[in-house]
Design an enzyme around this catalytic site. Structure first.
Site, PDB file in Angstrom:
ATOM      1  N   HIS A  69       0.829  -1.210   0.000  1.00 30.90           N
ATOM      2  CA  HIS A  69       0.000   0.000   0.000  1.00 30.90           C
ATOM      3  C   HIS A  69       0.862   1.259   0.000  1.00 30.90           C
ATOM      4  O   HIS A  69       1.859   1.362   0.717  1.00 30.90           O
ATOM      5  CB  HIS A  69      -1.018  -0.006   1.150  1.00 30.90           C
ATOM      6  CG  HIS A  69      -0.474   0.064   2.536  1.00 30.90           C
ATOM      7  ND1 HIS A  69      -0.181   1.265   3.159  1.00 30.90           N
ATOM      8  CD2 HIS A  69      -0.193  -0.902   3.444  1.00 30.90           C
ATOM      9  CE1 HIS A  69       0.240   1.030   4.388  1.00 30.90           C
ATOM     10  NE2 HIS A  69       0.259  -0.274   4.589  1.00 30.90           N
ATOM     11  N   ASP A 187       6.054   1.843   7.050  1.00 30.84           N
ATOM     12  CA  ASP A 187       4.718   1.311   6.736  1.00 30.84           C
ATOM     13  C   ASP A 187       4.021   2.318   5.812  1.00 30.84           C
ATOM     14  O   ASP A 187       3.462   3.303   6.288  1.00 30.84           O
ATOM     15  CB  ASP A 187       3.949   1.141   8.050  1.00 30.84           C
ATOM     16  CG  ASP A 187       2.534   0.642   7.892  1.00 30.84           C
ATOM     17  OD1 ASP A 187       2.166   0.205   6.799  1.00 30.84           O
ATOM     18  OD2 ASP A 187       1.786   0.727   8.881  1.00 30.84           O
ATOM     19  N   GLU A 221      -5.307   1.323   2.472  1.00 28.58           N
ATOM     20  CA  GLU A 221      -5.105   0.276   3.467  1.00 28.58           C
ATOM     21  C   GLU A 221      -5.189   0.812   4.882  1.00 28.58           C
ATOM     22  O   GLU A 221      -5.761   0.169   5.768  1.00 28.58           O
ATOM     23  CB  GLU A 221      -3.752  -0.403   3.238  1.00 28.58           C
ATOM     24  CG  GLU A 221      -3.568  -1.716   4.021  1.00 28.58           C
ATOM     25  CD  GLU A 221      -3.102  -1.510   5.469  1.00 28.58           C
ATOM     26  OE1 GLU A 221      -3.240  -2.443   6.279  1.00 28.58           O
ATOM     27  OE2 GLU A 221      -2.607  -0.404   5.784  1.00 28.58           O
ATOM     28  N   ASP A 241       3.486  -6.067   4.244  1.00 26.80           N
ATOM     29  CA  ASP A 241       3.239  -5.058   5.259  1.00 26.80           C
ATOM     30  C   ASP A 241       4.314  -5.229   6.327  1.00 26.80           C
ATOM     31  O   ASP A 241       5.229  -6.038   6.160  1.00 26.80           O
ATOM     32  CB  ASP A 241       1.822  -5.171   5.831  1.00 26.80           C
ATOM     33  CG  ASP A 241       1.213  -3.811   6.138  1.00 26.80           C
ATOM     34  OD1 ASP A 241       1.904  -3.008   6.795  1.00 26.80           O
ATOM     35  OD2 ASP A 241       0.068  -3.558   5.745  1.00 26.80           O
ATOM     36  N   HIS A 321       3.756   2.798  13.481  1.00 24.89           N
ATOM     37  CA  HIS A 321       2.849   3.956  13.528  1.00 24.89           C
ATOM     38  C   HIS A 321       3.361   5.065  14.454  1.00 24.89           C
ATOM     39  O   HIS A 321       2.594   5.894  14.926  1.00 24.89           O
ATOM     40  CB  HIS A 321       1.422   3.547  13.917  1.00 24.89           C
ATOM     41  CG  HIS A 321       0.631   2.991  12.780  1.00 24.89           C
ATOM     42  ND1 HIS A 321      -0.722   2.813  12.839  1.00 24.89           N
ATOM     43  CD2 HIS A 321       1.005   2.594  11.538  1.00 24.89           C
ATOM     44  CE1 HIS A 321      -1.151   2.312  11.688  1.00 24.89           C
ATOM     45  NE2 HIS A 321      -0.116   2.166  10.886  1.00 24.89           N
TER      46      HIS A 321
END
Length: 343
Positions: A69, A187, A221, A241, A321
């Site tokens: 993604h 990510d 995503e 991922d 994240h």
């Protein structure tokens, strides 16, 4: 197998410099379309704005798909406050303290870019005392402070900023001499670099995959609805991922992670075991892991009830994240696993 890990990292860095929060991905999609076409792949953009690049294989009746993604976390202007600061909503997941103090850019509807930074409403300890440390960080209390002479809502609107404009965080990308990669949005910009290295490797070595292979570059995503428009002959999908590194996890910053389960579903055992066997047969450093708050393009596909098998692999990443970190070894191991899977 002499893969060019540096090329994958260079491509990752290239796409880290192209902002692409969910909903604002077309510039990055158009650029990767050109990169795939340079390797001779057929490309098309879906109605939803994702990209499909196809590499013809020895078997053109049963196809496989690899997803990566392009979309990342980010923000969107929710409200222009009376003092000229911006209240914003998060795009995708993550926690508020992950962006506190970060520099950012507001991109207006007409493409103008205005710099700022993310601060809480109660920021200065000299003004607020202990309240600066104890106050909550949530969507009602975090602000974008613009680097412009603005004193009210009208001043902000005069700059061209409006509700709905996207906010992108600085990535602060750094790659150390001993191979550590530190940046926001490993990510999943690392996956974009990896699929381009797979294509480069296959072309340079005059290799055709066993099955016709679709590289699906998804664009939602992070919001939970990444893949739509799967080519009809596709029998299985591998989502690239990140593997989550931390307490209670097996994933390593130096290995490729192979998912056994996430918070939505177990991954198919037979498919997962096939990937483990490939890793072991080719002396690829790997970990099998069960994830907590996690899903991938593959699991999101399962919720659409499409009849295909699914797996998920990727480099182990610390502080996902947040300000993320991995190592070039994990990138290399992921590329090697996927090339051997396609062979």
């Amino acid at each position: 197998m002499n893969v060019n890990t540096q090329y994958a990292i260079d491509m990752m860095k290239k796409y880290l410099e192209i902002p692409s929060p969910s909903g604002y991905t077309m510039n990055a999609i158009k650029e990767i379309k050109k990169d795939f076409e340079e390797f001779g792949l057929e490309t098309s953009i879906t109605k939803k704005g994702a990209l499909i690049a196809t590499m013809r294989g020895q078997d053109d009746e049963e196809h496989v798909m690899i997803t990566a993604h392009i979309d990342t976390l980010g923000g969107m202007v929710k409200e222009i406050m009376p003092d000229g600061k911006l209240r914003y909503f998060r795009v995708g997941g993550g926690c508020w303290n992950a962006v506190e103090g970060e520099n950012c850019t507001v991109i207006t509807r007409h493409g103008k870019k205005i710099r700022g930074s993310i601060i809480p409403t109660v920021a200065s300890s000299h003004v607020n005392g202990l309240k600066a440390y104890e106050s909550k960080r949530d969507d009602s209390l975090m602000r974008v402070r613009l680097d412009e002479k603005v004193f009210n809502k009208e001043d902000v609107k005069a700059l061209g900023i409006n509700v709905g404009d996207f906010i992108v965080m600085d990535t602060r990308t750094e790659i150390t001499d001993n191979g550590f990669i530190k940046t926001r949005y490993i990510d999943n910009k690392s996956a974009v670099g990896m699929v381009l290295e797979i294509c480069r490797y296959m072309k340079e070595n005059d290799m055709k995959p066993k099955n016709t292979t679709h590289f699906f570059i998804s664009n939602y995503e992070e919001c939970g609805h990444g893949v739509a428009g799967v080519p009809s002959k596709t029998k299985e999908v591998v989502a690239i991922d990140i593997g989550t590194v931390g307490p209670g996890q097996e994933s390593s910053e130096y290995a490729v992670s192979i998912a056994a389960r996430d918070n939505k579903t177990p991954y198919d055992f037979e498919f997962r075991n096939r990937l483990v066997n490939i890793a072991e047969d080719n002396h690829i450093d790997y970990k099998v892991d069960v994830y907590n708050s996690y899903s991938s393009d593959a699991t999101q596909l399962m919720h659409s009830s499409i009849d295909l098998n699914f797996a998920c692999v990727g480099p182990g990443v610390d502080a996902t994240h947040h300000y993320e970190r991995t190592h070039t070894d994990a990138i290399e191991n992921t590329i090697k696993l996927l090339i051997n899977y396609l062979k």
